[in-house]
Motif scaffolding. Structure first.
Motif, PDB file in Angstrom:
ATOM      1  N   SER A 105     -25.119 104.342  40.747  1.00 22.26           N
ATOM      2  CA  SER A 105     -23.723 104.153  40.379  1.00 22.26           C
ATOM      3  C   SER A 105     -22.858 105.295  40.854  1.00 22.26           C
ATOM      4  O   SER A 105     -23.256 106.448  40.846  1.00 22.26           O
ATOM      5  CB  SER A 105     -23.596 104.032  38.860  1.00 22.26           C
ATOM      6  N   GLN A 145     -19.038  98.528  35.680  1.00 19.51           N
ATOM      7  CA  GLN A 145     -17.860  99.230  36.187  1.00 19.51           C
ATOM      8  C   GLN A 145     -16.597  98.406  35.965  1.00 19.51           C
ATOM      9  O   GLN A 145     -15.524  98.959  35.740  1.00 19.51           O
ATOM     10  CB  GLN A 145     -18.024  99.532  37.685  1.00 19.51           C
ATOM     11  N   THR A 181     -14.832 104.071  44.983  1.00 19.91           N
ATOM     12  CA  THR A 181     -14.530 102.659  45.186  1.00 19.91           C
ATOM     13  C   THR A 181     -13.059 102.456  44.857  1.00 19.91           C
ATOM     14  O   THR A 181     -12.434 103.307  44.205  1.00 19.91           O
ATOM     15  CB  THR A 181     -15.383 101.762  44.266  1.00 19.91           C
ATOM     16  N   MET A 191     -17.275  93.570  43.394  1.00 22.47           N
ATOM     17  CA  MET A 191     -16.550  93.971  42.185  1.00 22.47           C
ATOM     18  C   MET A 191     -15.123  93.422  42.192  1.00 22.47           C
ATOM     19  O   MET A 191     -14.593  93.011  41.155  1.00 22.47           O
ATOM     20  CB  MET A 191     -16.551  95.494  42.053  1.00 22.47           C
ATOM     21  N   LYS A 213     -20.645  96.080  47.821  1.00 21.96           N
ATOM     22  CA  LYS A 213     -20.464  96.205  46.369  1.00 21.96           C
ATOM     23  C   LYS A 213     -18.987  96.188  45.964  1.00 21.96           C
ATOM     24  O   LYS A 213     -18.628  95.621  44.930  1.00 21.96           O
ATOM     25  CB  LYS A 213     -21.143  97.467  45.849  1.00 21.96           C
ATOM     26  N   TYR A 217     -22.639  97.483  38.569  1.00 25.46           N
ATOM     27  CA  TYR A 217     -21.334  97.106  39.113  1.00 25.46           C
ATOM     28  C   TYR A 217     -20.585  96.165  38.171  1.00 25.46           C
ATOM     29  O   TYR A 217     -19.353  96.158  38.157  1.00 25.46           O
ATOM     30  CB  TYR A 217     -21.504  96.500  40.503  1.00 25.46           C
TER      31      TYR A 217
END
Length: 299
Positions: free
Chosen positions: A238, A219, A264, A88, A84, A216
């Motif tokens: 999330s 985000q 992240t 992103m 992920k 995502y």
């Protein structure tokens, strides 16, 4: 008198023939029962991909791409957690929805368990083409023993996938869509000729909605996200930090941050008001993968 005896014998013979008919009917019925019994012994097929099969704990399904792979929902969730951040990062850099990247990765690689993903770190089924100068493997696809690209790491496959879409004129129309309009992107990929399967868009959208991959996209865009499928396992939910979360800086050095569960690179960049690319440069990171307990330079 003799005629009467002969007539009596003929009548008895006819009666005997009529009494044999039920045996034939019984034989047909027995055959029909055997046929039905045989049909019920066939094993039930594994559920295919589709909107009518929402994600549940450890549901099994078959993914058919360049190879046939049987996966579980847990395996798919683990794949999402693993890639992920890379998705992103590619969305931020190249403008491709992270949800689309992940859904394609799941579908094209069999959630990382397909032959090409294992043998060549190729998660998107990208063939060699004339401009490929790197390593390759041979694999049966549309034709026997076709040439597919081989990568040292899976992250290279993700980057090459982004460059492939950005660099080909046939996909230029995709970039006229909103970054987070995953439905338009899914349909556009099929229209541009990325896949010949007429159900390709529905399969991508199904993954995105079953596993809440659109979170995502949000985000990166900063938009509010509401889960579509509320039954998806919590470990794929999330991990966006709330505004009340305090940065967990190392007590020994305020310039360092220790990675926590759910972090992240993007969420860390927001906490410390620094660009993701700057974080990667400060910490000599080649991709967006980070691990719990890792200490990152943030200032």
């Amino acid at each position: 008198m003799i005629k009467k005896i002969v007539l009596l014998l003929v009548i008895l013979a006819i009666a005997s023939c009529s009494s044999s008919k039920p045996a034939i009917a019984t034989t047909k019925k027995a055959a029909a029962i055997q046929t039905r019994t045989a049909s019920t012994k066939r094993s039930n097929p594994v559920k295919p991909i589709g909107k009518n099969y929402p994600s549940t704990n450890n549901t099994t399904e078959v993914i058919q791409s360049t190879s046939k792979t049987v996966v579980t929902s847990d395996l798919v969730n683990n794949y999402i957690l693993q890639f992920k951040d890379i998705a992103m990062g590619n969305m931020q850099k190249y403008g491709i929805p992270a949800s689309i990247i992940l859904a394609q990765g799941i579908l094209e690689s069999g959630a990382g368990k397909g032959d090409l993903a294992i043998d060549a770190n190729n998660h998107f089924g990208i063939k060699c083409h004339k401009d490929w100068l790197g390593e390759s493997v041979r694999h049966d696809d549309d034709s026997a023993q076709e040439c597919f690209r081989k990568y040292t790491e899976a992250s290279e496959s993700y980057r090459d996938h982004a460059l492939f879409l950005v660099g080909k004129k046939r996909y230029a129309s995709l970039f006229t869509y909103e970054k987070d309009d995953y439905k338009a992107w899914a349909k556009g990929l099929r229209a541009c000729g990325y896949a010949t399967d007429p159900n390709y868009p529905d399969k991508l959208i199904s993954y995105i909605e079953r596993y809440n991959l659109h979170q995502y996209d949000c985000q990166i865009t900063g938009k509010n996200y509401s889960p579509i499928n509320k039954t998806v396992p919590t470990k794929s939910s999330s991990s966006v930090a709330t505004s009340n979360t305090k940065p967990n800086s190392s007590s020994n050095d305020p310039n360092l941050y220790e990675v926590q569960k759910g972090d992240t690179l993007y969420s860390i960049s927001k906490k410390f008001n620094v660009l993701v690319d700057d974080l990667k440069q400060k910490n000599n990171l080649t991709d967006n993968a980070i691990s719990i307990g890792q200490r990152l330079k943030v200032k």
